[in-house]
Design a protein around this motif. Structure first.
Motif, PDB file in Angstrom:
ATOM      1  N   TRP A   1       0.819  -1.208   0.000  1.00 32.94           N
ATOM      2  CA  TRP A   1       0.000   0.000   0.000  1.00 32.94           C
ATOM      3  C   TRP A   1       0.856   1.263   0.000  1.00 32.94           C
ATOM      4  CZ3 TRP A   1      -3.957  -1.719   4.303  1.00 32.94           C
ATOM      5  CH2 TRP A   1      -4.885  -2.604   3.720  1.00 32.94           C
ATOM      6  N   PHE A   2       2.097   1.170   0.376  1.00 33.92           N
ATOM      7  CA  PHE A   2       2.932   2.366   0.510  1.00 33.92           C
ATOM      8  C   PHE A   2       3.952   2.513  -0.610  1.00 33.92           C
ATOM      9  CE2 PHE A   2       1.184   1.817   4.690  1.00 33.92           C
ATOM     10  CZ  PHE A   2       1.012   3.103   5.169  1.00 33.92           C
TER      11      PHE A   2
ATOM     12  N   GLY B   1      13.680  -8.971   8.043  1.00 33.75           N
ATOM     13  CA  GLY B   1      13.426  -8.307   9.313  1.00 33.75           C
ATOM     14  C   GLY B   1      13.172  -6.827   9.148  1.00 33.75           C
ATOM     15  N   GLN B   2      13.981  -6.170   8.326  1.00 33.82           N
ATOM     16  CA  GLN B   2      13.768  -4.744   8.074  1.00 33.82           C
ATOM     17  C   GLN B   2      12.420  -4.505   7.412  1.00 33.82           C
ATOM     18  OE1 GLN B   2      16.997  -2.955   5.907  1.00 33.82           O
ATOM     19  NE2 GLN B   2      18.244  -2.674   7.737  1.00 33.82           N
ATOM     20  N   VAL B   3      12.070  -5.348   6.451  1.00 28.89           N
ATOM     21  CA  VAL B   3      10.774  -5.212   5.778  1.00 28.89           C
ATOM     22  C   VAL B   3       9.642  -5.398   6.776  1.00 28.89           C
ATOM     23  CG1 VAL B   3       9.272  -6.165   3.990  1.00 28.89           C
ATOM     24  CG2 VAL B   3      11.717  -5.963   3.578  1.00 28.89           C
ATOM     25  N   ALA B   4       9.781  -6.393   7.659  1.00 23.18           N
ATOM     26  CA  ALA B   4       8.727  -6.668   8.637  1.00 23.18           C
ATOM     27  C   ALA B   4       8.531  -5.495   9.591  1.00 23.18           C
ATOM     28  CB  ALA B   4       9.074  -7.935   9.423  1.00 23.18           C
TER      29      ALA B   4
ATOM     30  N   SER C   1       5.090  -1.130  11.240  1.00 24.94           N
ATOM     31  CA  SER C   1       4.957   0.239  11.753  1.00 24.94           C
ATOM     32  C   SER C   1       4.074   1.096  10.860  1.00 24.94           C
ATOM     33  CB  SER C   1       6.339   0.875  11.892  1.00 24.94           C
ATOM     34  OG  SER C   1       6.989   0.954  10.634  1.00 24.94           O
ATOM     35  N   GLN C   2       4.089   0.842   9.561  1.00 22.37           N
ATOM     36  CA  GLN C   2       3.269   1.617   8.623  1.00 22.37           C
ATOM     37  C   GLN C   2       1.840   1.097   8.519  1.00 22.37           C
ATOM     38  OE1 GLN C   2       5.558   1.319   4.980  1.00 22.37           O
ATOM     39  NE2 GLN C   2       6.595   3.271   5.362  1.00 22.37           N
TER      40      GLN C   2
ATOM     41  N   LEU D   1       1.627  -6.498   2.776  1.00 22.39           N
ATOM     42  CA  LEU D   1       3.018  -6.911   2.933  1.00 22.39           C
ATOM     43  C   LEU D   1       3.204  -7.739   4.202  1.00 22.39           C
ATOM     44  CD1 LEU D   1       5.839  -6.893   1.841  1.00 22.39           C
ATOM     45  CD2 LEU D   1       6.195  -4.619   2.817  1.00 22.39           C
ATOM     46  N   VAL D   2       2.522  -7.358   5.276  1.00 20.27           N
ATOM     47  CA  VAL D   2       2.599  -8.136   6.513  1.00 20.27           C
ATOM     48  C   VAL D   2       2.027  -9.533   6.290  1.00 20.27           C
ATOM     49  CG1 VAL D   2       1.787  -8.321   8.897  1.00 20.27           C
ATOM     50  CG2 VAL D   2       2.515  -6.105   7.999  1.00 20.27           C
ATOM     51  N   MET D   3       0.902  -9.639   5.576  1.00 23.33           N
ATOM     52  CA  MET D   3       0.320 -10.943   5.286  1.00 23.33           C
ATOM     53  C   MET D   3       1.279 -11.790   4.453  1.00 23.33           C
ATOM     54  SD  MET D   3      -2.605 -11.631   6.653  1.00 23.33           S
ATOM     55  CE  MET D   3      -2.947 -13.057   5.607  1.00 23.33           C
TER      56      MET D   3
END
Length: 313
Positions: A81-82, A266-269, A274-275, A280-282
């Protein structure tokens, strides 16, 4: 063996589906006004409604899940989404980095734990005591403190490694190995503590069995009996614990990647969470679940090879 593999695969598929349903419900049903959070508090109601319609958030939750699941079955995990980047691309571009750390730590845990467990069980005395102390320290000290200590000593003070950054394997093998050495050590010490203790205990139990004395009475030396027979019988519980630690390594990699500024999952997660980037989390949740299922399948196959009775359970 084929039926054994099929049963494990089926249970893995059920696990991934269950995790995806639970994660979807928690993220979407408990996410509040997602469109409002994406646009900000100053957005007008009409703009928020339009954004919700674009994302399909105005549909019933069951319809939203069906749309998402049908896309996943076709290999489409949606779009961030971002960043508007396909979720699959965002994950795959970082997956190799995280796997370098996790698989490296898994191999290190397996090798060092077997060595320490066998030495502690067969030599006893001060060696066993030393292994106990090392295992206790590895369990008690958090991985992030170990990582910070490694950076201060070996990167900043001694200058043997770079404190941050990651080199792709395709660019330079030596650079890649140097960039993952400290993170892998920091990630694996806790696992070494747990797995070595399990192998030590299993070895001690196996060494008390009657077949050990029988083999030695037939003229086999102790080293052959330990390495070819006792270790094989004692490896099963150690493998099971190693599979459990693999899940912990995936979670621990999130912190380690932040400390060493490694561009992994990890950075992506952290950024996606946080956003509130739910697609993306799914995708990260499903990717992690699939990795765990694959690892558990390998562990089960190894268990079945070590002990044929496992295949019948």
């Amino acid at each position: 063996m084929l039926s054994f593999i099929l049963r494990r695969l089926l249970s893995g598929v059920v696990l991934v589906v269950t995790i995806s349903v639970i994660a979807f419900l928690l993220l979407y049903a408990g996410g509040g006004d997602i469109a409002r959070r994406l646009l900000g508090e100053d957005a007008s109601p009409a703009t928020v409604a339009q954004k919700a319609s674009e994302l399909g958030l105005d549909q019933p939750l069951a319809v939203q899940f069906g749309t998402w699941a049908s896309g996943v079955f076709q290999g489409d995990f949606g779009t961030s989404w971002f960043t508007s980047q396909p979720v699959s691309d965002a994950i795959l571009s970082r997956l190799a980095v995280t796997l370098s750390l996790v698989l490296g730590a898994t191999v290190l845990i397996a090798v060092v734990s077997v060595a320490l467990g066998v030495l502690a069980a067969t030599r006893r005395g001060w060696i066993d005591g030393l292994v106990q102390v090392v295992s206790l320290l590895g369990t008690a000290i958090p991985a992030f403190l170990i990582a910070l200590g490694l950076v201060i000593v070996f990167a900043i003070n001694l200058g043997w490694f770079k404190p941050t950054g990651f080199v792709q394997l395709t660019d330079s093998f030596s650079g890649w190995l140097s960039s993952i050495t400290l993170p892998v050590i920091a990630l694996s010490l806790g696992g070494i503590a747990g797995v070595s203790q399990q192998i030590r205990g299993s070895m001690l139990d196996a060494l008390r069995q009657d077949y050990v004395r029988t083999l030695q009475s037939r003229g086999l030396n102790r080293r052959t009996v330990v390495m070819q027979h006792v270790l094989r019988n004692a490896a099963g519980p150690g493998l099971a614990v190693l599979g459990v630690h693999f899940v912990g390594l995936l979670g621990g990699a999130v912190i380690i990647e932040q400390i060493f500024a490694i561009p992994g999952m990890g950075q992506v997660a952290v950024t996606a969470t946080s956003q509130g980037d739910i697609p993306l989390v799914m995708g990260l949740v499903i990717a992690t679940a699939i990795l765990v299922v694959i690892l558990n399948l390998f562990v089960d196959l190894a268990q079945g090879w070590l002990n044929p009775k496992v295949r019948l359970s």
